[in-house]
Each structure stands twice: as structure tokens, then as C-alpha cells.
Design a protein around this motif. Structure first.
Motif, PDB file in Angstrom:
ATOM      1  N   PRO A 295      -5.434 -49.456  23.225  1.00  0.00           N
ATOM      2  CA  PRO A 295      -5.372 -47.990  23.241  1.00  0.00           C
ATOM      3  C   PRO A 295      -5.804 -47.346  21.925  1.00  0.00           C
ATOM      4  O   PRO A 295      -6.002 -46.130  21.874  1.00  0.00           O
ATOM      5  N   PHE A 296      -5.950 -48.153  20.867  1.00  0.00           N
ATOM      6  CA  PHE A 296      -6.306 -47.602  19.563  1.00  0.00           C
ATOM      7  C   PHE A 296      -7.742 -47.941  19.148  1.00  0.00           C
ATOM      8  O   PHE A 296      -8.135 -47.694  18.007  1.00  0.00           O
ATOM      9  N   ALA A 297      -8.539 -48.513  20.051  1.00  0.00           N
ATOM     10  CA  ALA A 297      -9.879 -48.984  19.701  1.00  0.00           C
ATOM     11  C   ALA A 297     -10.798 -47.841  19.281  1.00  0.00           C
ATOM     12  O   ALA A 297     -10.751 -46.737  19.839  1.00  0.00           O
ATOM     13  N   THR A 298     -11.669 -48.112  18.289  1.00  0.00           N
ATOM     14  CA  THR A 298     -12.649 -47.151  17.806  1.00  0.00           C
ATOM     15  C   THR A 298     -14.026 -47.820  17.776  1.00  0.00           C
ATOM     16  O   THR A 298     -14.182 -48.984  18.143  1.00  0.00           O
ATOM     17  N   ASP A 299     -15.022 -47.082  17.316  1.00  0.00           N
ATOM     18  CA  ASP A 299     -16.374 -47.632  17.219  1.00  0.00           C
ATOM     19  C   ASP A 299     -16.429 -48.823  16.273  1.00  0.00           C
ATOM     20  O   ASP A 299     -17.198 -49.766  16.488  1.00  0.00           O
ATOM     21  N   LEU A 300     -15.614 -48.796  15.212  1.00  0.00           N
ATOM     22  CA  LEU A 300     -15.577 -49.914  14.274  1.00  0.00           C
ATOM     23  C   LEU A 300     -15.127 -51.191  14.981  1.00  0.00           C
ATOM     24  O   LEU A 300     -15.672 -52.272  14.733  1.00  0.00           O
ATOM     25  N   CYS A 301     -14.159 -51.071  15.869  1.00  0.00           N
ATOM     26  CA  CYS A 301     -13.648 -52.240  16.599  1.00  0.00           C
ATOM     27  C   CYS A 301     -14.735 -52.864  17.475  1.00  0.00           C
ATOM     28  O   CYS A 301     -14.731 -54.075  17.715  1.00  0.00           O
ATOM     29  N   ALA A 302     -15.660 -52.049  17.954  1.00  0.00           N
ATOM     30  CA  ALA A 302     -16.721 -52.549  18.828  1.00  0.00           C
ATOM     31  C   ALA A 302     -17.823 -53.266  18.061  1.00  0.00           C
ATOM     32  O   ALA A 302     -18.544 -54.088  18.631  1.00  0.00           O
TER      33      ALA A 302
END
Length: 333
Positions: A295-302
Motif C-alpha cells: 500500500p506504500f509503493a512509489t515509483d522508486l519501489c518500481a
């Protein structure tokens, strides 16, 4: 428990090549264990948890060299056994034993209990027939069985008794490391605590080191000194058991702990739910492998895979925003 490491895994990888498509012409790679760094101290119990299919059992079987690792190092008492040949590996096999999930499937139904427990001693060339008989009787007594049971066959016992036979067989060679692969999941709830208490007594008596794999998050807290959380082939969090339960840093760990049944539903830890299904280890997401459910994922995580880094006092997590996630969790508690 000592601070000296008995086991140290460095970027351990175990991939399986599978056939796919018409006549098996296409080959795909299943990344069961995909770069694990792990340290197990002498005399401790390290719990390992995670959903089915995350690679826990494959990691255990690779560590004990039932599977040949694809790459990486496996240091046993400082010696790398990852690429070691069978002849050189023989002394180390005696020092590593395994307790399997299904006690009935792991015991040869055509052999008596005496023959089953004595078999490791025979293979290792320890003692003669008379001394092995004495040793088997001692082991049966150690695990709470009657020496008279030695002439019976596995089908004549209950599930809990069969698991005790498996434990006696595992400790027959006085190993340093015992891998417990879901050792209580096939047992009645009333028997599980007895088996776990016996494992703790054996550890204190024999100085054993355990890798304890389980789905039971309540039981693993009871028996473990530290707990590692595995997701899709990697360790995403590892910490002392109290620290992990009081302040889980990874969103996946939070979701696992929130799923533990409690008597009072209102007292359950508040945590954002996981989304979707576990991705296949054949097609692992880019970046953080948990991002598709986080639920906290961002573009950096991808785009960037987070390293496993220390947050505080032996508490490690592989999350770009572990401190923030931990802060949210503590505010909600």
C-alpha cells in the motif's frame, strides 16, 4: 547462545530451469531462492516465516545440500560447502540434519523403528550392532518413547509419535545444525506444544542450532531468538523476535502479523491490507518484489530493488521507506 556464526549464507541463489511450450522447447527459470544473505549463530533458533511458495523449504534443502546451489556461498563453520564434492562434504553432512514436515512420508514404512534410527549410524560407520542398539534405546528414551517401540513399524504410531521418531533419527549423529521444516504443521494442536517443548529441551541439552521453518507466527515467536521473513525468494526482514513483533518495519511483515488470530478483534494490530496475489517466481516484479501488493509503493519501489539494511540493533529490512512504515505502525498501535 554464542555470537559465533555456525551458518553464513552469502548471496545464495537456487534457480530451477523448467520446460514450457510445445514439446518443452521453451525454457523458463523459476527463481526459488534469489540472493539470500543470512547468518545463523551457534546455539540459536532462527525462525523463518513467509507465505507458501516463498522459497523457505528450497532454502533449507539447498543449505543441507539436497539441492545443488546455483550460485553463492554457504559457509558452515567458516568453510564454504556450496561447491564441495560428495566425498569432501561427507563430514559436514553428519553435522547437518533435517526434521521433515510429514513424519509418515519421511519414514520408510518397511523398516522398524530400530532400523530407521540406526541407519544414520550405520551409514556413518559408527559402532557395531550391539552399540547401535544401545544408542537407539537411548535416543528413544530421549524423545519420550519406550525402547519397546523399537520393534514396531511407523504405521503403528500416532502422528506425534512418528515425529518423535524423526527427531530421534535427526539427532542420532549429534549434529550441530538441525533444520526443522514445518515440524509441527501436520500434528494436532494438543501435540504441537509437546514437540516444541521437547525441541527446546534437546537444544539446551545438546547445544543444537535450529533453523525453524513454519507458518505458525505464534509458535515461531515462542521458540525463536531471531525471526527472518521471506518473500518471493528473498529475506525482506530479520530481527530479534520481540523487536519484530513490537515494531515490524516491512509492510509484508506487518500484514503477516496482522493476520494472526486474536481473542479480541479490536485489539488486532492495525495494518494496511495486502493487495492481489503473490507474483510467480518465474516473472518477478522489477524493483521491490513486494511493490505490486504494497500500500506504500512509489515509483522508486518500481525501479530500484531495496537492499537489506540495518535499521536498529540487529533489525534489518529491505524497504525504501522502512523507517516511515515503522513509524506509521507504531502510531497505529
Amino acid at each position: 547462545m554464542s555470537d559465533t556464526p555456525l551458518i553464513e549464507l552469502r548471496n545464495l541463489v537456487k534457480h530451477f530451469t523448467l520446460s514450457n511450450g510445445l514439446f518443452g522447447r521453451n525454457k523458463v527459470v523459476l527463481k526459488a531462492v534469489d540472493g539470500v544473505d543470512l547468518l545463523i549463530r551457534r546455539g540459536e533458533t532462527l525462525g523463518l516465516v513467509g507465505e507458501s511458495g516463498c522459497g523457505k523449504s528450497t532454502l533449507a534443502r539447498t543449505l543441507i545440500r539436497l539441492f545443488q546451489p546455483t550460485s553463492g556461498q554457504m559457509l558452515f563453520d567458516g568453510v564454504d560447502i556450496a561447491e564441495m564434492g560428495e566425498h569432501a562434504l561427507a563430514p559436514y553432512r553428519r553435522r547437518m540434519q533435517m526434521i521433515f514436515q510429514d513424519p509418515y512420508a519421511s519414514l520408510n514404512g518397511r523398516m522398524t523403528v530400530r532400523a530407521l534410527i540406526a541407519e544414520p549410524l550405520e551409514i556413518a560407520g559408527i559402532g557395531d550392532e550391539a552399540s547401535r542398539r544401545v544408542r537407539v534405546d537411548q535416543l528413544l528414551d530421549t524423545v519420550g518413547l519406550n525402547p519397546d517401540h523399537a520393534t514396531r513399524f511407523p504405521h503403528e504410531f500416532s502422528g506425534g509419535q512418528r515425529q518423535r521418531i524423526g527427531i530421534a533419527r535427526a539427532i542420532a549423529l549429534n549434529p550441530d545444525l538441525v533444520i526443522c521444516d514445518e515440524p509441527i504443521s501436520a500434528l494436532d494442536v494438543s501435540i504441537q506444544a509437546q514437540v516444541v517443548n521437547m525441541l527446546e529441551d534437546l537444544q539446551a541439552e545438546l547445544g543444537l542450532t535450529y533453523l525453524f521453518i513454519t507458518h505458525d507466527l505464534s509458535m515461531v515467536r515462542h521458540i525463536s531468538n531471531r525471526i527472518g521473513v521471506m518473500y518471493l525468494g528473498k529475506i525482506v526482514e530479520i530481527a530479534p523476535n520481540d523487536a519484530l513483533y513490537k515494531a515490524p518495519a516491512h509492510p509484508y511483515t506487518q500484514a503477516l502479523l496482522a493476520s494472526i488470530p486474536v481473542a479480541d478483534p479490536e485489539a488486532r494490530r492495525d495494518s494496511a491490507p495486502m493487495r492481489g496475489e503473490v507474483p510467480t517466481p518465474i516473472d518477478i516484479p522489477s524493483g521491490c518484489r513486494f511493490r505490486t501488493r504494497c500500500p506504500f509503493a512509489t515509483d522508486l519501489c518500481a525501479s530500484v530493488e531495496p537492499p537489506l539494511r540495518e535499521l536498529d540493533g540487529g533489525h534489518f529490512a529491505a524497504c525504501h521507506y522502512a523507517e516511515k512504515v515503522m513509524g506509521r505502525q507504531m502510531e497505529a498501535a
